[in-house]
Scaffold this motif. Structure first.
Motif, mmCIF file in Angstrom:
data_model
loop_
_atom_site.group_PDB
_atom_site.id
_atom_site.type_symbol
_atom_site.label_atom_id
_atom_site.label_comp_id
_atom_site.label_asym_id
_atom_site.label_seq_id
_atom_site.Cartn_x
_atom_site.Cartn_y
_atom_site.Cartn_z
ATOM 1 N N CYS A 27 0.857 -1.193 0.000
ATOM 2 C CA CYS A 27 0.000 0.000 0.000
ATOM 3 C C CYS A 27 0.888 1.236 0.000
ATOM 4 N N ASN A 28 0.753 2.092 -1.030
ATOM 5 C CA ASN A 28 1.574 3.300 -1.078
ATOM 6 C C ASN A 28 0.756 4.574 -0.930
ATOM 7 N N ARG A 29 -0.587 4.451 -0.866
ATOM 8 C CA ARG A 29 -1.446 5.600 -0.572
ATOM 9 C C ARG A 29 -2.868 5.113 -0.302
ATOM 10 N N VAL A 30 -3.620 5.929 0.384
ATOM 11 C CA VAL A 30 -5.039 5.668 0.586
ATOM 12 C C VAL A 30 -5.801 6.917 0.157
ATOM 13 N N GLU A 31 -7.023 6.725 -0.293
ATOM 14 C CA GLU A 31 -7.841 7.840 -0.748
ATOM 15 C C GLU A 31 -9.180 7.802 -0.046
ATOM 16 N N GLY A 32 -9.791 8.938 0.082
ATOM 17 C CA GLY A 32 -11.109 9.030 0.691
ATOM 18 C C GLY A 32 -11.032 9.260 2.193
ATOM 19 N N ASP A 33 -12.189 9.328 2.802
ATOM 20 C CA ASP A 33 -12.310 9.605 4.234
ATOM 21 C C ASP A 33 -12.362 8.288 5.006
ATOM 22 N N TRP A 34 -11.193 7.754 5.329
ATOM 23 C CA TRP A 34 -11.111 6.463 6.003
ATOM 24 C C TRP A 34 -11.665 6.513 7.418
ATOM 25 N N ASP A 35 -11.514 7.640 8.102
ATOM 26 C CA ASP A 35 -12.074 7.736 9.448
ATOM 27 C C ASP A 35 -13.595 7.593 9.391
ATOM 28 N N ALA A 36 -14.234 8.258 8.431
ATOM 29 C CA ALA A 36 -15.690 8.154 8.279
ATOM 30 C C ALA A 36 -16.100 6.721 7.927
ATOM 31 N N PHE A 37 -15.329 6.088 7.041
ATOM 32 C CA PHE A 37 -15.624 4.701 6.657
ATOM 33 C C PHE A 37 -15.530 3.771 7.862
ATOM 34 N N LEU A 38 -14.448 3.903 8.637
ATOM 35 C CA LEU A 38 -14.265 3.044 9.806
ATOM 36 C C LEU A 38 -15.335 3.309 10.854
ATOM 37 N N LYS A 39 -15.706 4.581 11.030
ATOM 38 C CA LYS A 39 -16.773 4.924 11.982
ATOM 39 C C LYS A 39 -18.087 4.275 11.556
ATOM 40 N N GLU A 40 -18.412 4.393 10.276
ATOM 41 C CA GLU A 40 -19.641 3.786 9.730
ATOM 42 C C GLU A 40 -19.618 2.263 9.884
ATOM 43 N N GLY A 42 -18.397 0.741 12.393
ATOM 44 C CA GLY A 42 -18.508 0.389 13.801
ATOM 45 C C GLY A 42 -17.182 0.265 14.537
ATOM 46 N N VAL A 43 -16.105 0.748 13.933
ATOM 47 C CA VAL A 43 -14.793 0.674 14.576
ATOM 48 C C VAL A 43 -14.740 1.724 15.687
ATOM 49 N N PRO A 44 -14.318 1.324 16.900
ATOM 50 C CA PRO A 44 -14.273 2.269 18.021
ATOM 51 C C PRO A 44 -13.310 3.446 17.778
ATOM 52 N N TRP A 45 -13.590 4.573 18.451
ATOM 53 C CA TRP A 45 -12.800 5.793 18.303
ATOM 54 C C TRP A 45 -11.317 5.546 18.569
ATOM 55 N N THR A 46 -10.987 4.821 19.638
ATOM 56 C CA THR A 46 -9.575 4.591 19.982
ATOM 57 C C THR A 46 -8.850 3.823 18.875
ATOM 58 N N THR A 47 -9.515 2.837 18.297
ATOM 59 C CA THR A 47 -8.913 2.064 17.205
ATOM 60 C C THR A 47 -8.740 2.936 15.972
ATOM 61 N N ARG A 48 -9.752 3.764 15.670
ATOM 62 C CA ARG A 48 -9.653 4.658 14.506
ATOM 63 C C ARG A 48 -8.483 5.622 14.658
ATOM 64 N N LYS A 49 -8.292 6.152 15.849
ATOM 65 C CA LYS A 49 -7.183 7.084 16.082
ATOM 66 C C LYS A 49 -5.834 6.379 15.958
ATOM 67 N N ALA A 50 -5.742 5.144 16.438
ATOM 68 C CA ALA A 50 -4.502 4.373 16.313
ATOM 69 C C ALA A 50 -4.187 4.096 14.846
#
Length: 88
Positions: A27-40, A42-50
């Motif tokens: 993986c050399n780049r990611v695109e889009g709003d991954w935090d929003a995707f992970l939140k949607e 159900g990934v917990p806030w602490t995991t998303r921040k990590a």
């Protein structure tokens, strides 16, 4: 041409226009709003921040892909301590 161990092509695969994704991909780049995707998802806030602090896997995530006829195998490995792996 990079092939995974045991990779076997069915006769005529190249003539059918099937793409060859076999190999190891980093993986050399990611695109889009991954935090929003992970939140949607159900990934917990602490995991998303990590995950965010690690760049969402850029340079740390590898996919080893092998193909056989109409079948594809993807092994996703994230270089953490200990390494995490998922297969689909």
């Amino acid at each position: 041409d990079v092939r995974a161990p045991g990779d076997v092509r069915a006769p005529g695969d190249e003539q059918c226009g099937r793409p060859d994704f076999a190999g190891e991909w980093v993986c050399n780049r990611v695109e889009g709003d991954w935090d929003a995707f992970l939140k949607e998802s159900g990934v917990p806030w602490t995991t998303r921040k990590a995950v965010s602090s690690l760049g969402f896997g850029v340079g740390k995530q590898t996919q080893c892909i092998s193909q056989r006829a109409a079948e594809i195998c993807i092994v996703n490995t994230v270089k953490t301590i200990p390494p995490r792996q998922a297969t689909c």
